[in-house]
Design a protein around this motif. Structure first.
Motif, mmCIF file in Angstrom:
data_model
loop_
_atom_site.group_PDB
_atom_site.id
_atom_site.type_symbol
_atom_site.label_atom_id
_atom_site.label_comp_id
_atom_site.label_asym_id
_atom_site.label_seq_id
_atom_site.Cartn_x
_atom_site.Cartn_y
_atom_site.Cartn_z
ATOM 1 N N VAL A 116 28.482 54.876 24.276
ATOM 2 C CA VAL A 116 27.296 55.679 24.576
ATOM 3 C C VAL A 116 27.605 56.656 25.710
ATOM 4 N N GLY A 117 28.813 56.536 26.258
ATOM 5 C CA GLY A 117 29.237 57.486 27.289
ATOM 6 C C GLY A 117 28.733 57.181 28.685
ATOM 7 N N ILE A 118 28.456 55.886 28.964
ATOM 8 C CA ILE A 118 27.982 55.521 30.299
ATOM 9 C C ILE A 118 29.173 55.577 31.271
ATOM 10 N N SER A 119 28.917 56.156 32.452
ATOM 11 C CA SER A 119 30.037 56.478 33.358
ATOM 12 C C SER A 119 30.300 55.410 34.410
ATOM 13 N N TYR A 120 30.643 54.188 33.983
ATOM 14 C CA TYR A 120 30.941 53.158 34.968
ATOM 15 C C TYR A 120 32.363 53.287 35.486
ATOM 16 N N ASP A 121 32.522 52.919 36.744
ATOM 17 C CA ASP A 121 33.855 52.776 37.317
ATOM 18 C C ASP A 121 34.314 51.353 36.998
ATOM 19 N N TRP A 122 35.022 51.206 35.876
ATOM 20 C CA TRP A 122 35.383 49.857 35.417
ATOM 21 C C TRP A 122 36.396 49.186 36.332
ATOM 22 N N SER A 123 37.016 49.929 37.242
ATOM 23 C CA SER A 123 37.949 49.268 38.154
ATOM 24 C C SER A 123 37.198 48.346 39.114
ATOM 25 N N ARG A 124 35.874 48.457 39.130
ATOM 26 C CA ARG A 124 35.079 47.591 40.010
ATOM 27 C C ARG A 124 34.331 46.504 39.251
ATOM 28 N N GLU A 125 34.678 46.314 37.990
ATOM 29 C CA GLU A 125 34.014 45.302 37.167
ATOM 30 C C GLU A 125 34.066 43.922 37.828
ATOM 31 N N ILE A 126 32.948 43.213 37.739
ATOM 32 C CA ILE A 126 32.844 41.881 38.351
ATOM 33 C C ILE A 126 32.465 40.855 37.292
ATOM 34 N N ASN A 127 33.067 39.672 37.388
ATOM 35 C CA ASN A 127 32.658 38.550 36.551
ATOM 36 C C ASN A 127 32.370 37.385 37.493
ATOM 37 N N SER A 128 31.122 36.920 37.493
ATOM 38 C CA SER A 128 30.731 35.941 38.511
ATOM 39 C C SER A 128 31.380 34.578 38.286
ATOM 40 N N SER A 129 31.989 34.356 37.117
ATOM 41 C CA SER A 129 32.651 33.063 36.881
ATOM 42 C C SER A 129 34.146 33.128 37.185
ATOM 43 N N ASP A 130 34.569 34.271 37.702
ATOM 44 C CA ASP A 130 35.960 34.457 38.101
ATOM 45 C C ASP A 130 36.170 33.819 39.481
ATOM 46 N N PRO A 131 37.215 32.979 39.643
ATOM 47 C CA PRO A 131 37.425 32.311 40.947
ATOM 48 C C PRO A 131 37.503 33.292 42.121
ATOM 49 N N ASP A 132 38.019 34.513 41.880
ATOM 50 C CA ASP A 132 38.062 35.497 42.967
ATOM 51 C C ASP A 132 36.667 35.918 43.400
ATOM 52 N N TYR A 133 35.698 35.708 42.517
ATOM 53 C CA TYR A 133 34.322 36.029 42.875
ATOM 54 C C TYR A 133 33.622 34.787 43.432
ATOM 55 N N TYR A 134 33.678 33.660 42.683
ATOM 56 C CA TYR A 134 32.841 32.536 43.119
ATOM 57 C C TYR A 134 33.387 31.853 44.360
ATOM 58 N N ARG A 135 34.653 32.137 44.669
ATOM 59 C CA ARG A 135 35.173 31.717 45.959
ATOM 60 C C ARG A 135 34.239 32.189 47.068
ATOM 61 N N TRP A 136 33.762 33.418 46.922
ATOM 62 C CA TRP A 136 32.908 33.989 47.969
ATOM 63 C C TRP A 136 31.461 33.544 47.822
#
Length: 855
Positions: A116-136
């Motif tokens: 649909v052409g949405i302009s996200y900066d995918w380099s900042r994508e987050i997954n809350s079940s990723d240990p690098d995220y839920y660590r915090w």
RNA sequence: GCCCAGGUGGUGGAACGGUAGACACAGGGGACUUAAAAUCCCCCGGGGAAACCCGUGCGGGUUCGAAUCCCGCCCUGGGCACCA
């Protein structure tokens, strides 16, 4: 050359060019203003996105693209609310591992948003079940624990005494355990809570400065439920025991003819008179058997039982009976009330049913007689000792002071808000980073040991023990106490999903930081979110939790702002036509449905009169979903975008209508044809060629700039598209009339493409390059309206007689009042309609109208 | 029951207290075409031949002037619901 909108060719081409150029990277260029715009953090479900979900992603994209062109540093990112019950339930159903499942669903979402052409900066994508995220997330839990904002406490849960397990409210049927049929009881069980109640007042106060829909603010205020009253002590006669009652109507205390304790009140078993014990115990255990759900769902028929003992009203010295009733809730106030049947509807109903006295102590100030219960606070006190004759509000102040002076209580503010229960006996969540040691108690996992990894397991279904499945993994549970080194056990509950979504907007600012949850400088730059977009359904959950955490971070010195979301907008739903047929014999209808749901194929085969169509929210279960893939394939992404923007105001529910999507295609084709036909004579250097003439076309150009710029800022996308259409029509007319210079036409065409760019970015870039212009429209500068070109040479003035329109005249703009009045009074229509009447006065609004008033 | 939004043509909707219906969709008429689609032009709230009259859920009010502001109702959608 005549051009057409060919989405199948141009849209994929431009999308890959954008990716190649890394066009959507977040710019953090010094000296520029910032704009942080995001939609709510979605849970990627297996059904994928529908065009209905795009109702918030498209507008957020439009505003972020416009801000980029307006030379802001823009942060526009996307992530996945991956942990939690919905994901786990779906994984159990489809027999997949939730982690792998969520990743594949997220990939589908990403693909759908991209087409649909949405302009996200995918380099900042987050997954809350990723240990690098839920660590915090765990680190934040410990931060709250250290600040006394996370605590382990007892809470009444539904308990099956035979299965030795807690049950969810949904698992209790008619007061019985759904597995074994044993009556379920309330049992105090240890749970983790976040102490959001400490922030109740600030959560109310700080709503003030927010640009949020008023309805959402009201919902939050009601949910927090502040009320001012008095908390004071009652002595139980002949027992030496006391209890406290909370009331907002201390002014009615002389009318208190009984007291009521909640069935869970600790005093109940202590004070009940032996002669009433059997009856009271039966009532209490019956109340305990009811789940909260049943207790609230039942009709408001009052039930209760007398304890056989009395309490003394401190104001009158008079003893009143103490009753037990389940309409008094242990979780609010003190779990005990003074009952004033004359001035409270619930107490009135109770008193009537059980034949208790009703004593009126408030009467209307004008002395008129009223029917009881009289609950208004507009009145004065009667039969109230020294306080008789006072107005209610005055009496409340004085009686509060009296209570304080006697040392039996004080004025008190109460909140309806409860602490946030965060622990779940479930697998799919961030493990709570606490260790239970017999010697040291609750010990936080040392920071350097984070994350506490969620162990990979074969079976993650909830267990019959009522504990988390993690409790069955000895390697996970058995640990050394970090404090004393002795044997200890890990907490096996996980955090509910709302913990993860309460801080993700901070992580977008600094998504790859492996030393901190978020860098102070990064969040200092980007926060708060300038534009937060999502549905209204999160009014009192996510939006309240995220505000609470933000304030806790502020108190800790991690943030310098106290509110996370400065501007909030709620998109309307998108409904799709959904067919139903008449029920056949033996079929039962679902509540609220006009018939039996059928598929489009079935509907097509039935006689039209047998099918009832209704507008329903798009959902897999209703079978009425249109996917972004289908819509893009059939109409094109730009047409889809324009349709959703144009159909109705952003907050409003819209109905998916194919004919209107066709309208968007038609508009795009007009733009393609116009630009294509003008391309050969397009002058890139129009700026140097443009002179003083062409005021009419240039006025259209600059008015379009002004209107669309402010409309996009104000989320008025439907009128922005309309303005774009109007401008396109005016430009077409002007070219056809052949009176405008090539420079002015070139200016108009270039401007048209720039204004179109945020809404239909593929087409804008295609036509931009067709004209031989460099780069992408997203990197071009947003046009600026020249105020001198906005004013018209002529003004159309309405002539009214007595407020009725009689004529319009065209005059040079800037004509003053006196001259306008002169012309108006001389106008033949005005003369005709004022004939034989006296002109009393003339209202002149320069540039607008003249109203001649006769008398 | 309480709290929020909303009620404007056949339809979606426009309208700082100032020419109600912008911009579209559908419909009607015409042009082009062997024909259809596409495209282009015209009409399109109701009444009336016209002049005009009537029209923004209903009833009042404020105002020179009200879709817009105030009071009282009626409907529709959403949220909360024994919170003392």
């Amino acid at each position: 050359m005549s051009l057409r909108y060919e989405p199948g060719e141009i849209e994929p081409k431009w999308r890959s060019k954008w990716v190649e150029a890394n066009l959507f990277r977040t710019r953090e260029e010094p000296g520029k203003p910032k704009f942080y715009g995001i939609p709510y953090f979605p849970f990627p479900s297996g059904a994928g996105l529908s065009v209905g979900h795009l109702k918030n992603y498209i507008p957020t994209d439009v505003i972020c693209r416009a801000k980029t062109m307006q030379d802001y540093n823009v942060l526009h990112a996307m992530g996945w609310d991956a942990f939690g019950l919905p994901a786990e339930a779906e994984a159990i159903k489809t027999k997949r591992h939730p982690g792998e499942m969520v990743r594949s669903y997220a990939a589908t979402y990403k693909k759908q948003l991209d087409i649909v052409g949405i302009s996200y900066d995918w380099s900042r994508e987050i997954n809350s079940s990723d240990p690098d995220y839920y660590r915090w997330t765990q680190w934040i839990f410990l931060l709250l624990f250290r600040r006394g904002l996370a605590y382990h406490g007892e809470n009444a849960a539904n308990w099956c005494p035979k299965d030795h397990t807690v049950l969810a409210n949904e698992e209790v049927e008619g007061g019985l355990c759904w597995r074994c049929g044993t009556p379920v009881v309330k049992k105090m069980l240890p749970q983790w809570f976040f102490k959001i109640t400490d922030y109740a007042q600030r959560l109310i106060d700080d709503l003030e400065g927010l640009d949020w829909p008023e309805g959402i603010k009201m919902q939050q205020r009601n949910w927090i439920g502040r009320s001012e009253g008095v908390r004071f002590e009652w002595k139980v006669v002949d027992s030496g025991k006391t209890f406290e009652a909370f009331t907002t109507r201390i002014d009615t205390v002389f009318g208190a003819t009984f007291c009521v304790l909640s069935p869970e009140h600790p005093l109940v078993s202590e004070i009940t008179d032996p002669a009433h014990r059997v009856e009271v115990e039966a009532y209490v255990s019956r109340a305990a058997r009811l789940s909260d759900q049943d207790r609230l769902a039942t009709t408001h028929e009052k039930t209760g039982v007398f304890t056989g003992v009395y309490a003394t009203n401190p104001f009158t010295g008079e003893p009143v009976p103490i009753w037990i009733a389940d309409y008094v809730l242990m979780g609010y106030g003190t779990g005990a009330i003074m009952a004033v049947p004359a001035h409270d509807e619930r107490d009135f109903a109770f008193a009537q049913k059980f034949g208790l006295p009703i004593r009126q102590v408030i009467e209307p100030s004008d002395g008129s007689r009223v029917e009881l219960p009289f609950v208004s606070e507009e009145g004065k006190l009667a039969d109230s000792g020294d306080f008789t004759g006072l107005e209610c509000d005055d009496a409340q102040r004085r009686m509060g002071a009296w209570v304080s002076s006697k040392g039996i209580g004080e004025p008190k503010v109460n909140y309806r808000l409860r602490d946030w229960l965060i622990s779940r006996q479930r697998y799919w969540g961030a493990p709570i980073p606490i260790i239970h040691c017999e010697k040291c108690g609750l010990v936080p996992v040392p920071e350097e040991q984070l994350p506490v990894l969620l162990p990979d397991v074969e079976s993650y279904e909830p267990t019959s023990t009522g504990e988390s499945p993690l409790a069955n993994i000895p390697e996970f549970v058995n640990v050394e106490c970090p404090k004393c080194g002795g044997p200890a056990k890990r907490e096996t509950d996980t955090m509910g999903g709302f913990a993860c979504s309460s801080w993700y907007f901070l992580r977008y600012c600094d998504p790859h930081n492996d030393r901190e949850a978020f860098g102070h400088e990064k969040v200092g730059y980007w926060m708060p979110v300038d534009c937060y977009v999502g549905g209204a359904e999160h009014a009192v959950m996510h939006l309240l939790y995220a505000r609470f955490w933000t304030k806790a971070f502020f108190d800790e010195g991690l943030l310098s702002i106290i509110e996370p979301f400065q501007t909030l907008r709620n998109q309307g739903m998108l409904l799709a036509p959904t067919p139903f047929r008449k029920p056949r014999k033996g079929e039962t209808l679902k509540i609220g449905e006009p018939g039996i749901l059928i598929s489009y194929e079935e509907a097509a085969e039935m006689p039209a009169e047998d099918v009832t169509w209704r507008w329903e929210k798009m959902s897999k279960s209703k079978g009425n979903v249109v996917t972004p893939e289908e819509a893009v394939e059939k109409y094109g992404a730009d047409a889809l975008r324009l349709y959703e923007l144009f159909e109705a105001p952003f907050e409003q529910t819209i109905q998916w209508t194919e004919e209107r999507v066709q309208g968007a295609i038609r508009f795009l084709n007009r733009v393609y044809k116009l630009v294509g036909d003008a391309a050969s004579s397009f002058d890139k250097d129009w700026r140097t060629q443009i002179g003083d003439g062409d005021r009419e076309l240039r006025r259209h150009t600059h008015r379009a700039i002004e209107k669309i710029t402010s409309d996009v800022d104000e989320f008025s996308f439907n009128t922005a598209v309309a303005a774009l259409m109007e401008f396109t029509n005016a430009l077409g007319d002007s070219i056809k009339a052949g009176k405008s210079s090539l420079a002015a036409i070139s200016e108009a065409i270039e401007t048209l493409l720039l204004l179109l760019a945020p809404m239909a970015p593929h087409s804008a870039d295609e036509l931009w390059s067709h004209l031989g212009l460099e780069g992408f429209t997203l990197e071009a500068a947003w046009p600026k309206a020249d105020p001198r070109l906005l004013v018209a040479d002529e003004a159309t003035i309405a002539l009214q007689v007595d407020g009725k329109l009689r004529a319009t005249i065209v005059v040079p703009s800037g004509m003053d009042r006196a001259e306008l009045e002169k012309i108006a009074l001389a106008h033949e229509k005005v003369v005709q309609f004022t004939q034989g009447k006296t002109i009393r006065k003339t209202i002149v609004v320069p540039g607008r109208l003249v109203n001649v008033v006769t008398g």
